[in-house]
Design a protein around this motif. Structure first.
Motif, PDB file in Angstrom:
ATOM      1  N   ARG A   1      12.265  14.212  11.475  1.00  0.00           N
ATOM      2  CA  ARG A   1      11.741  14.773  10.232  1.00  0.00           C
ATOM      3  C   ARG A   1      12.772  14.854   9.115  1.00  0.00           C
ATOM      4  NH1 ARG A   1       6.665  14.515   8.915  1.00  0.00           N
ATOM      5  NH2 ARG A   1       5.591  14.067  10.837  1.00  0.00           N
TER       6      ARG A   1
ATOM      7  N   ARG B   1       9.732  11.436  16.342  1.00  0.00           N
ATOM      8  CA  ARG B   1       9.813  11.348  14.893  1.00  0.00           C
ATOM      9  C   ARG B   1      10.916  12.250  14.365  1.00  0.00           C
ATOM     10  NH1 ARG B   1       4.182  11.075  11.896  1.00  0.00           N
ATOM     11  NH2 ARG B   1       3.332   9.230  12.931  1.00  0.00           N
TER      12      ARG B   1
ATOM     13  N   PRO C   1      -4.037  11.754   0.734  1.00  0.00           N
ATOM     14  CA  PRO C   1      -5.204  10.871   0.735  1.00  0.00           C
ATOM     15  C   PRO C   1      -5.094   9.814   1.823  1.00  0.00           C
ATOM     16  CG  PRO C   1      -3.616  10.021  -0.794  1.00  0.00           C
ATOM     17  CD  PRO C   1      -2.951  11.186  -0.083  1.00  0.00           C
ATOM     18  N   ILE C   2      -6.133   9.040   1.957  1.00  0.00           N
ATOM     19  CA  ILE C   2      -6.050   7.799   2.729  1.00  0.00           C
ATOM     20  C   ILE C   2      -5.311   6.804   1.830  1.00  0.00           C
ATOM     21  CG2 ILE C   2      -7.415   5.900   3.695  1.00  0.00           C
ATOM     22  CD1 ILE C   2      -9.679   8.049   4.063  1.00  0.00           C
ATOM     23  N   TYR C   3      -4.430   6.005   2.414  1.00  0.00           N
ATOM     24  CA  TYR C   3      -3.612   5.132   1.570  1.00  0.00           C
ATOM     25  C   TYR C   3      -4.450   4.080   0.845  1.00  0.00           C
ATOM     26  CZ  TYR C   3      -3.906   1.668   5.344  1.00  0.00           C
ATOM     27  OH  TYR C   3      -4.352   0.782   6.278  1.00  0.00           O
TER      28      TYR C   3
ATOM     29  N   GLU D   1       8.162   5.456   5.765  1.00  0.00           N
ATOM     30  CA  GLU D   1       7.866   6.676   5.026  1.00  0.00           C
ATOM     31  C   GLU D   1       9.106   7.059   4.218  1.00  0.00           C
ATOM     32  OE1 GLU D   1       5.970   9.430   7.617  1.00  0.00           O
ATOM     33  OE2 GLU D   1       6.176  11.090   6.223  1.00  0.00           O
TER      34      GLU D   1
ATOM     35  N   GLY E   1       0.523   5.565   0.597  1.00  0.00           N
ATOM     36  CA  GLY E   1      -0.181   6.819   0.895  1.00  0.00           C
ATOM     37  C   GLY E   1       0.802   7.945   0.608  1.00  0.00           C
ATOM     38  N   TRP E   2       0.546   8.691  -0.477  1.00  0.00           N
ATOM     39  CA  TRP E   2       1.486   9.776  -0.824  1.00  0.00           C
ATOM     40  C   TRP E   2       1.014  11.080  -0.204  1.00  0.00           C
ATOM     41  CZ3 TRP E   2      -2.093  12.672  -3.230  1.00  0.00           C
ATOM     42  CH2 TRP E   2      -3.067  12.024  -3.990  1.00  0.00           C
ATOM     43  N   GLU E   3       1.952  11.951   0.069  1.00  0.00           N
ATOM     44  CA  GLU E   3       1.608  13.296   0.554  1.00  0.00           C
ATOM     45  C   GLU E   3       2.183  14.282  -0.454  1.00  0.00           C
ATOM     46  OE1 GLU E   3       2.667  13.651   4.876  1.00  0.00           O
ATOM     47  OE2 GLU E   3       3.324  11.606   4.564  1.00  0.00           O
TER      48      GLU E   3
ATOM     49  N   ASN F   1       4.332   6.927   1.896  1.00  0.00           N
ATOM     50  CA  ASN F   1       4.110   6.040   3.041  1.00  0.00           C
ATOM     51  C   ASN F   1       3.804   4.659   2.503  1.00  0.00           C
ATOM     52  OD1 ASN F   1       3.782   7.929   5.604  1.00  0.00           O
ATOM     53  ND2 ASN F   1       2.922   8.960   3.821  1.00  0.00           N
ATOM     54  N   TRP F   2       4.564   3.693   2.966  1.00  0.00           N
ATOM     55  CA  TRP F   2       4.501   2.364   2.343  1.00  0.00           C
ATOM     56  C   TRP F   2       4.361   1.270   3.398  1.00  0.00           C
ATOM     57  CZ3 TRP F   2       8.015  -1.561   3.245  1.00  0.00           C
ATOM     58  CH2 TRP F   2       7.941  -2.680   2.391  1.00  0.00           C
ATOM     59  N   SER F   3       3.530   0.298   3.092  1.00  0.00           N
ATOM     60  CA  SER F   3       3.488  -0.886   3.952  1.00  0.00           C
ATOM     61  C   SER F   3       2.978  -2.076   3.148  1.00  0.00           C
ATOM     62  CB  SER F   3       2.604  -0.644   5.177  1.00  0.00           C
ATOM     63  OG  SER F   3       1.259  -0.595   4.776  1.00  0.00           O
TER      64      SER F   3
ATOM     65  N   ASN G   1       3.508   2.281  11.864  1.00  0.00           N
ATOM     66  CA  ASN G   1       2.928   1.102  11.218  1.00  0.00           C
ATOM     67  C   ASN G   1       3.207   1.094   9.721  1.00  0.00           C
ATOM     68  OD1 ASN G   1       1.355   3.195  10.448  1.00  0.00           O
ATOM     69  ND2 ASN G   1      -0.577   2.335  11.160  1.00  0.00           N
ATOM     70  N   LYS G   2       4.222   1.869   9.332  1.00  0.00           N
ATOM     71  CA  LYS G   2       4.584   1.997   7.912  1.00  0.00           C
ATOM     72  C   LYS G   2       5.955   2.628   7.817  1.00  0.00           C
ATOM     73  CE  LYS G   2       2.561   6.621   7.733  1.00  0.00           C
ATOM     74  NZ  LYS G   2       2.229   6.906   9.129  1.00  0.00           N
TER      75      LYS G   2
ATOM     76  N   SER H   1       0.830  -1.206   0.000  1.00  0.00           N
ATOM     77  CA  SER H   1       0.000   0.000   0.000  1.00  0.00           C
ATOM     78  C   SER H   1       0.860   1.249   0.000  1.00  0.00           C
ATOM     79  CB  SER H   1      -0.977   0.001   1.168  1.00  0.00           C
ATOM     80  OG  SER H   1      -0.303  -0.298   2.360  1.00  0.00           O
TER      81      SER H   1
ATOM     82  N   ASN I   1      -1.823  -5.707   8.718  1.00  0.00           N
ATOM     83  CA  ASN I   1      -0.744  -4.831   8.265  1.00  0.00           C
ATOM     84  C   ASN I   1       0.573  -5.436   8.755  1.00  0.00           C
ATOM     85  OD1 ASN I   1       1.204  -2.910   7.835  1.00  0.00           O
ATOM     86  ND2 ASN I   1       0.197  -1.286   9.013  1.00  0.00           N
TER      87      ASN I   1
HETATM   88  P1  ADP Z   1       2.066  12.394   8.800  1.00  0.00           P
HETATM   89  O1  ADP Z   1       3.142  11.646   8.125  1.00  0.00           O
HETATM   90  O2  ADP Z   1       1.868  13.770   8.196  1.00  0.00           O
HETATM   91  O3  ADP Z   1       2.189  12.426  10.278  1.00  0.00           O
HETATM   92  P2  ADP Z   1       0.016  10.278   8.830  1.00  0.00           P
HETATM   93  O4  ADP Z   1       0.886   9.460   9.696  1.00  0.00           O
HETATM   94  O5  ADP Z   1      -1.370  10.524   9.296  1.00  0.00           O
HETATM   95  O6  ADP Z   1       0.662  11.691   8.492  1.00  0.00           O
HETATM   96  O7  ADP Z   1      -0.084   9.580   7.424  1.00  0.00           O
HETATM   97  C1  ADP Z   1       0.417  10.071   6.271  1.00  0.00           C
HETATM   98  C2  ADP Z   1       0.007   9.180   5.130  1.00  0.00           C
HETATM   99  O8  ADP Z   1       0.331   7.839   5.452  1.00  0.00           O
HETATM  100  C3  ADP Z   1      -1.480   9.176   4.790  1.00  0.00           C
HETATM  101  O9  ADP Z   1      -1.620   9.270   3.395  1.00  0.00           O
HETATM  102  C4  ADP Z   1      -1.937   7.841   5.304  1.00  0.00           C
HETATM  103  O10 ADP Z   1      -3.033   7.364   4.570  1.00  0.00           O
HETATM  104  C5  ADP Z   1      -0.706   7.009   5.027  1.00  0.00           C
HETATM  105  N1  ADP Z   1      -0.711   5.728   5.751  1.00  0.00           N
HETATM  106  C6  ADP Z   1      -1.185   5.452   6.992  1.00  0.00           C
HETATM  107  N2  ADP Z   1      -1.070   4.135   7.253  1.00  0.00           N
HETATM  108  C7  ADP Z   1      -0.507   3.554   6.159  1.00  0.00           C
HETATM  109  C8  ADP Z   1      -0.146   2.239   5.794  1.00  0.00           C
HETATM  110  N3  ADP Z   1      -0.342   1.216   6.605  1.00  0.00           N
HETATM  111  N4  ADP Z   1       0.397   2.040   4.579  1.00  0.00           N
HETATM  112  C9  ADP Z   1       0.601   3.064   3.744  1.00  0.00           C
HETATM  113  N5  ADP Z   1       0.280   4.310   4.027  1.00  0.00           N
HETATM  114  C10 ADP Z   1      -0.271   4.574   5.209  1.00  0.00           C
END
Ligand code: ADP
Ligand code: MG
Length: 728
Positions: free
Chosen positions: A459, A457, A295-297, A471, A212-214, A343-345, A468-469, A210, A353
């Motif tokens: 940065r 974290r 987005p949501i991943y 980044e 989740g890009w930012e 964000n990858w998992s 749980n992923k 999966s 997960n």
């Molecule tokens: P930030 O990095 O800004 O603190 P978040 O931790 O909320 O933000 O998540 C950032 C991105 O990671 C979002 O797009 C979210 O959907 C994605 N994300 C969260 N869990 C997973 C996952 N298990 N696998 C991939 N992407 C994920």
């Protein structure tokens, strides 16, 4: 008076925000224009539905009669929504998306016509491949290429066109796009990870990756952006003095979003909802007029498509709000750049997960297995991972003094570092019952609690574990995520495959229990991958020196970094994992090196043009005003002339020296370009552009920016940083 700049400023100040109304709930809008599972259930026969879902879930082939049914249903659905055309939508290696629209409309003789769309049109098309980059594949083989339906990413409607996500390959089968190798990599990681999951749960049949890009970006007034030839032609400013106020006060980050930008975002998000792109967060970024959308991943292939689609839609929606979106990694010098965290998992079809801790010690051992194998994969292939994000525009972030750095390292946090330290002490070979219990209770068993306070974290790390992923933060904001996702999933697949071989060997040959064997292999991995783990501040001299001692690569420029894409190790890796053949790997390398050359070449030409044809004439004009002034002073002053004209004369001289600085350096730059162009070998050419041509940008810019401070604002032709960055 330089009309364009002031005309643009006037227009931008008079601009009235477009009203945006959101009448429907987002959950009601979501996926309305997507041929998704819901729609398919409505429109497809049971057989056809089953055929498509089998293809999506298990990669089963779709036979012709089913394809015909699907095509006909897609057409009915699309026509019901006022669609007139269809297109195979794909992602060639140009970096943007491509489409060629065909009407459903067809004549059938006797002056009659119908709307037609059959399985054959859905499944395959033959666009002329000769105008897309192919990196020599075209020369070796044929110009023809074809697009083929990717049923794992649903068709969608944009405007009045039905868009069918497809792969794009040469007639001989070589991939010419981002999607084809990505799908192969996802398949490889599925195979390798599923085999590992079976150690823990026999029911797992599939593992998906999966993403989740930012997406970070700048929003600039359209007229102001259009008034700058550098922004129009290269997507960034090639010159411009930094404004008195930049981002020092940090007053933009997470601040209230300006109304005009907010209206743009709301309309963009509505479009995303209709297309099934699950966008969720929006906020101001660090720099003025910089924003982020996330987005949501989703499953990685879909997420990559959605990000490519998003980048396209952003531009179109922005135009309606009189904005220009700058996706470039570094549009403004001295101001924060833009990235695209990936964000990858990995997760199983049983809903687990694999990078999230579980409830039992066994599921936590599974977590540790995937966690440590990912670290090991990055350790083995750090140079390739760096190459995965290399581009002329991303060099402004990675090589420069801005986080993340060009050195790939992994951040895991203090708590998990401690867990790894404990595991490193595990006995070699068979474990005593006490040790097993101790491990289960106090190490593996405690992971969920440990992760709960994994708050420190970092940065600045390019590759960080965030609960749980992982980044991957070094990805550029303009990048097609398909490239880094292909590489990340491939290296993890390879690593998991090797891991399984080692564990099985210990089970067979050394008669170890499964979990003992796993602990044993993980222990060795922890020992051998320490050099990739780094918890400190990820940029600056100290880390560079430390990284050098550790043997980590530090390739600051794209030509250097890209070499890892065609190393022996990489070619063997892609071949072994069936992701790319040698020909494909080499072709891609050639395309990327050429793209680099072209980028620098275009920037160099644009900069030379602006400096000579906009800045120098303006400086001369202002100098003439000063000369006129000095002449007048001479007429009316006699003895006092020297003292009253001193500053003007200094200015006249200073302007002359900067004009000289510009001309000398532009001439040098042109000569270096000529020399670079003379190289037949593209690697040499790229290095010449990188090391001889590009450094002159700074010299030309220096003199232009100095002149900006000297010359009368009234006649300065280029819209200034403060106007670009602080117009709302
Ligand atoms: P930030 O990095 O800004 O603190 P978040 O931790 O909320 O933000 O998540 C950032 C991105 O990671 C979002 O797009 C979210 O959907 C994605 N994300 C969260 N869990 C997973 C996952 N298990 N696998 C991939 N992407 C994920
Ligand atoms: Mg993030």
């Amino acid at each position: 008076m330089p009309t364009l700049r002031f005309h643009a400023i006037k227009e931008s100040l008079a601009y009235k925000p477009v009203r945006v109304e959101e009448k429907e709930r987002r959950s009601d809008l979501f996926g309305k224009n997507v041929f998704n599972e819901n729609t398919m259930r409505q429109y497809l026969t049971k057989d056809a539905f089953k055929g498509v879902t089998n293809a999506i879930q298990y990669g089963k082939k779709i036979d012709r009669s089913i394809a015909d049914q699907v095509a006909s249903s897609m057409k009915d659905w699309a026509l019901s929504k006022g669609v007139t055309h269809y297109t195979h939508w794909f992602q060639p290696l140009t970096g943007s998306t491509a489409e060629k629209h065909d009407a459903f409309f067809e004549t059938i003789g006797d002056g009659m016509a119908i709307e037609k769309f059959g399985g054959s049109q859905l499944v395959q098309q033959e666009p002329d491949a000769s105008s897309f980059p192919s990196g020599g594949i075209r020369n070796t083989f044929e110009a023809r290429g074809y697009t083929a339906w990717d049923p794992t990413s649903p068709a969608f409607i944009y405007g009045t066109t039905l868009c069918i996500p497809t792969i794009f390959v040469a007639y001989t089968g070589e991939a010419l796009d981002y999607k084809t190798p990505l799908l192969r990599a996802l398949h490889a990681v599925d195979d390798a990870a599923t085999a590992i999951c079976k150690y823990f749960d026999k029911n797992v049949k599939k593992v998906s990756s999966s993403l989740g890009w930012e997406q970070e970006y700048f929003l600039i007034d359209k007229m102001l952006a259009a008034s700058r030839p550098d922004i129009s032609l290269t997507g960034r400013t090639l010159l411009g003095h930094s404004p008195a106020k930049g981002q020092q006060l940090d007053d933009h980050y997470f601040g209230s979003i300006p109304n005009r930008a907010l209206n743009f975002m709301r309309e963009l998000e509505t479009e995303c909802m209709l297309l099934g792109i699950p966008v969720k967060t929006r906020h101001n970024e660090v720099a003025p007029n910089q924003f982020e959308l996330a987005p949501i991943y989703e499953e990685a292939n879909l997420a990559v498509d959605h990000n490519s689609l998003l980048m396209d839609i952003m531009g179109r929606v922005a135009a309606r709000h009189n904005f220009k979106v700058l996706l470039h990694e570094k549009p403004f010098e001295g101001i924060n750049g833009s990235g695209k965290h990936n964000n990858w998992s990995l997760s199983t079809d049983t809903g687990v997960n694999l990078l999230g801790p579980g409830k039992t010690p066994m599921s936590n051992l599974q977590f540790l297995t995937f966690f440590i194998n990912t670290i090991k994969a990055v350790h083995e292939h750090e140079a390739l991972l760096r190459a995965a994000i290399a581009s002329a525009s991303n060099d402004h972030r990675l090589g420069a003094n801005e986080a993340p750095p060009a050195i790939i390292s992994v951040f895991i946090g203090e708590q998990l570092t401690k867990v790894l330290e404990e595991l490193e002490g595990v006995t070699k070979g068979k474990l005593s019952p006490q040790e097993k219990t101790e491990l289960k209770l106090n190490v593996v068993g405690k992971i969920p609690d440990v992760l709960l306070d994994n708050t420190d974290r970092n940065r600045t790390s390019p590759f960080a574990f965030t609960g749980n992923k992982f980044e991957f933060r070094a990805v550029g904001s303009t990048a097609n995520c398909g490239n880094p996702m292909t590489i990340l999933n491939t290296i993890v697949a390879k690593q998991l495959k090797d891991f399984k071989i080692e564990v099985d060997k210990l089970i067979d040959k050394k008669d170890l229990k499964k979990d003992e064997a796993i602990f044993n292999v993980l222990r060795e991995y922890i020992k051998s991958t320490k050099s990739i783990l780094f918890e400190g501040n990820g940029y600056g001299k100290a880390w560079e020196e430390e990284a050098k001692k550790r043997g980590l690569s530090n390739n600051k420029t794209t030509p250097e970094a890209l070499k890892a894409k065609v190393s022996k190790q990489t070619i063997a890796l892609f071949e072994e994992m069936n992701v790319m053949s040698r020909i494909e790997t080499e072709a891609r390398y050639e395309i990327e090196v050429e793209a680099y050359i072209m980028h620098i070449q275009i920037e160099s030409r644009v900069l030379g043009d602006i400096a000579r044809n906009h800045i120098v004439p303006t400086a001369v004009k202002y100098q003439n005003i000063l000369i006129e002034n000095v002449r007048g002073l001479k007429e009316i002053f006699d003895k006092k002339f020297n003292s009253v004209s001193k500053e003007q004369i200094n200015l006249i001289e200073e302007i002359s020296s900067h004009i000289e600085g510009i001309n000398v350096n532009v001439t040098k730059m042109i000569n270096e370009r000529k020399k670079a162009n003379a190289f037949e070998d593209i690697e040499k050419k790229a290095l010449a552009y990188c090391n001889q041509v590009k450094p002159l940008f700074d010299d030309v810019r220096y003199h232009c920016d100095k002149l900006e401070l000297l010359v009368d604002d009234e006649i300065w032709p280029l819209t200034k940083y403060r106007e670009l960055l602080f117009t709302r």
